[in-house]
Write a protein that holds these residues in place. Structure first.
Motif, mmCIF file in Angstrom:
data_model
loop_
_atom_site.group_PDB
_atom_site.id
_atom_site.type_symbol
_atom_site.label_atom_id
_atom_site.label_comp_id
_atom_site.label_asym_id
_atom_site.label_seq_id
_atom_site.Cartn_x
_atom_site.Cartn_y
_atom_site.Cartn_z
ATOM 1 N N GLY A 57 0.801 -1.300 -0.006
ATOM 2 C CA GLY A 57 -0.051 -0.003 -0.152
ATOM 3 C C GLY A 57 0.849 1.214 0.097
ATOM 4 N N ILE A 58 0.507 2.120 -0.754
ATOM 5 C CA ILE A 58 1.135 3.674 -0.800
ATOM 6 C C ILE A 58 0.214 4.638 -0.579
ATOM 7 C CG2 ILE A 58 2.358 5.253 -2.325
ATOM 8 C CD1 ILE A 58 3.556 2.682 -3.810
ATOM 9 N N GLU A 59 0.570 5.601 0.283
ATOM 10 C CA GLU A 59 -0.430 6.713 0.869
ATOM 11 C C GLU A 59 0.275 7.890 1.011
ATOM 12 O OE1 GLU A 59 -3.548 7.450 1.927
ATOM 13 O OE2 GLU A 59 -2.703 9.587 2.594
ATOM 14 N N THR A 60 -0.217 8.870 0.007
ATOM 15 C CA THR A 60 0.393 10.322 0.071
ATOM 16 C C THR A 60 -0.670 11.234 0.130
ATOM 17 O OG1 THR A 60 0.818 10.373 -2.304
ATOM 18 C CG2 THR A 60 2.573 9.621 -1.042
ATOM 19 N N SER A 61 -1.926 11.268 0.471
ATOM 20 C CA SER A 61 -2.826 12.143 0.183
ATOM 21 C C SER A 61 -2.852 13.501 1.070
ATOM 22 C CB SER A 61 -4.246 11.550 0.606
ATOM 23 O OG SER A 61 -4.294 11.309 2.150
ATOM 24 N N ILE B 238 -0.132 -3.501 -6.063
ATOM 25 C CA ILE B 238 0.337 -2.406 -5.564
ATOM 26 C C ILE B 238 -1.000 -1.564 -5.401
ATOM 27 C CG2 ILE B 238 1.671 -0.097 -6.000
ATOM 28 C CD1 ILE B 238 3.502 -1.981 -7.835
ATOM 29 N N ALA B 239 -1.281 -0.937 -4.234
ATOM 30 C CA ALA B 239 -2.543 -0.266 -4.106
ATOM 31 C C ALA B 239 -2.008 1.110 -3.714
ATOM 32 C CB ALA B 239 -3.202 -0.871 -2.890
ATOM 33 N N VAL B 240 -2.636 2.116 -4.223
ATOM 34 C CA VAL B 240 -2.332 3.316 -3.920
ATOM 35 C C VAL B 240 -3.460 4.305 -4.025
ATOM 36 C CG1 VAL B 240 -2.068 4.013 -6.598
ATOM 37 C CG2 VAL B 240 -0.785 5.550 -4.781
ATOM 38 N N THR B 241 -3.404 5.256 -2.945
ATOM 39 C CA THR B 241 -4.531 6.528 -2.716
ATOM 40 C C THR B 241 -4.506 7.213 -3.890
ATOM 41 O OG1 THR B 241 -4.016 6.313 -0.178
ATOM 42 C CG2 THR B 241 -5.180 8.276 -1.190
ATOM 43 N N ILE B 242 -5.569 7.258 -4.408
ATOM 44 C CA ILE B 242 -6.111 8.424 -5.759
ATOM 45 C C ILE B 242 -6.672 9.649 -5.420
ATOM 46 C CG2 ILE B 242 -5.736 6.475 -7.397
ATOM 47 C CD1 ILE B 242 -8.948 6.847 -7.519
ATOM 48 N N GLY B 243 -7.333 9.576 -4.058
ATOM 49 C CA GLY B 243 -7.932 10.809 -3.588
ATOM 50 C C GLY B 243 -9.033 10.272 -2.571
ATOM 51 N N PRO B 244 -9.574 11.355 -1.878
ATOM 52 C CA PRO B 244 -9.173 12.810 -1.981
ATOM 53 C C PRO B 244 -8.097 13.128 -1.163
ATOM 54 C CG PRO B 244 -11.061 12.186 -0.143
ATOM 55 C CD PRO B 244 -10.684 10.959 -0.799
#
Ligand code: KG4
Ligand code: ZN
Length: 338
Positions: free
Chosen positions: A5-9, A76-82
């Motif tokens: 998981g990748i998180e950069t919101s 691979i999972a990634v935050t796309i929003g919000p």
């Protein structure tokens, strides 16, 4: 199945490896919060610049901590929003590149939905559906009914400021450091320790009696401003009053929704769910009212932003896209993806 998981919101840069949506193998979080304490809030360009620096070391660290390597990662999972557009782009572009490089599927994740999945990472049996979820974060306050994974109905939310935003903005008025939620929590605890029975009803509870599941928090800023501007005040007392005004409306309206929808589980999620007074008040009120619901509270460290929740949400709502179609959506709503 192992998901990275990748998180950069927002201002965190996080990566985690989660097995089968429920077991955290590793979780690494780098935050630029220290930098934002000095500026009293997040400066989006600065947050994104820090994230471009830390994203690759954070991902690397998460693989090392998991004692694994890219071959053993299934997706691979990634935050796309919000979230903040510059910050989201950092995570999404890295996920896209790694998907090409490692030849792994990539799963776009809604950050608000991800928060709810903190309740699947607790080591307890999975929560049962239908579930009612209260997501209270820095930018959002939403109440949703979940009948199954990927099946959400929005039943209420804030009309203006989010609950976390109310904590952050009023903390500033009280001269307490960013982020406001934890500062108000700590300051309020001092007052509550010495005045356990004191009434806390200085500030208004808007929309409490309305026949809906909506909230409004923007009036609280004005009320606090009037109370403290150019006056001597006790920050601990004010913090306790602010906290109570926010907690009270969140709990009352959520319990009203439980009475109407009769869900099997109640799931708390988002940064504000780390608030001790909110956690205790929910527990006490549910016990007192004898409502039959399986009340779930994620551990405090999983309430605020992290990447384990992103990997978990991806496992249970698995919808890979081809890497070239991966797109950020800074204004994505909690029900926006399905
Ligand atoms: O979910 P989160 O980490 O990031 C967003 O998705 O926004 O939530 C951050 C918000 C901030 O507004 C912060 O002040 C609030 O959660 N928060 C808290 C506490 N810890 C974080 N609010 C109240 N009490 C806390 N202990
Ligand atoms: Zn969040």
């Amino acid at each position: 199945m192992n998901i990275l998981g990748i998180e950069t919101s927002c201002d965190e840069t996080a990566a985690a490896v989660v097995k089968d949506g429920i077991i955290i193998i590793s979780s690494v979080i780098a935050s630029s919060a220290e930098m934002h304490i000095r500026s009293g809030g997040i400066i989006p360009e600065k947050a994104a610049r820090e994230q471009t620096k830390s994203i690759l070391p954070v991902i690397d660290h998460s693989l090392v901590q998991a004692k694994t390597d890219p071959e053993k990662i299934d997706a691979i999972a990634v935050t796309i929003g919000p979230g903040l557009i510059g910050s989201l782009l950092v995570g999404v572009e890295v996920a896209r590149t790694l998907s090409y490089l490692w030849k792994k599927p990539v799963i776009p994740v809604n950050h608000l939905l991800a928060h709810i999945y903190a309740n699947w990472l607790t080591g307890r049996p999975d929560p049962e559906f239908p579930a009612l979820a209260l997501v209270v974060s820095g930018g959002h306050t939403d109440l949703v009914l979940i009948t199954d994974h990927s099946k959400l109905t929005w039943i209420g939310g804030t009309r203006d400021d989010a609950a976390g935003e109310a904590f952050d903005k009023t903390a500033r008025l009280l001269g307490l450091p960013y982020p406001g939620g934890p500062s108000i929590g700590k300051e309020a605890a001092k007052y509550l320790d010495t005045h356990p029975q004191a009434p806390l009803n200085l500030f208004p509870r808007p929309m409490l009696k309305n026949d809906n599941f909506d909230w409004s928090f923007s009036g609280l800023k004005t009320a606090v401003y009037r109370e403290v501007n150019n006056k001597k005040f006790d920050p601990s007392h004010m913090a306790a009053e602010v906290q109570e005004a926010i907690v009270d409306v969140l709990v009352v309206k959520t319990l009203k929704a439980i009475n109407l929808y009769e869900p099997k589980s109640l799931l708390l999620a988002g940064g504000v769910a780390a608030n001790l007074r909110l956690r205790e008040t929910f527990e006490n009120q549910i016990r007192r009212s004898k409502i039959k619901v399986d009340f779930r509270l994620p551990p405090i460290g999983l309430c605020t932003d992290n990447a384990a929740i992103v990997a978990s949400a991806a496992f249970f709502n698995n919808r890979p896209v081809s890497a070239e179609l991966l797109e950020v959506n800074p204004a994505l709503s909690i029900t926006g993806q399905f």
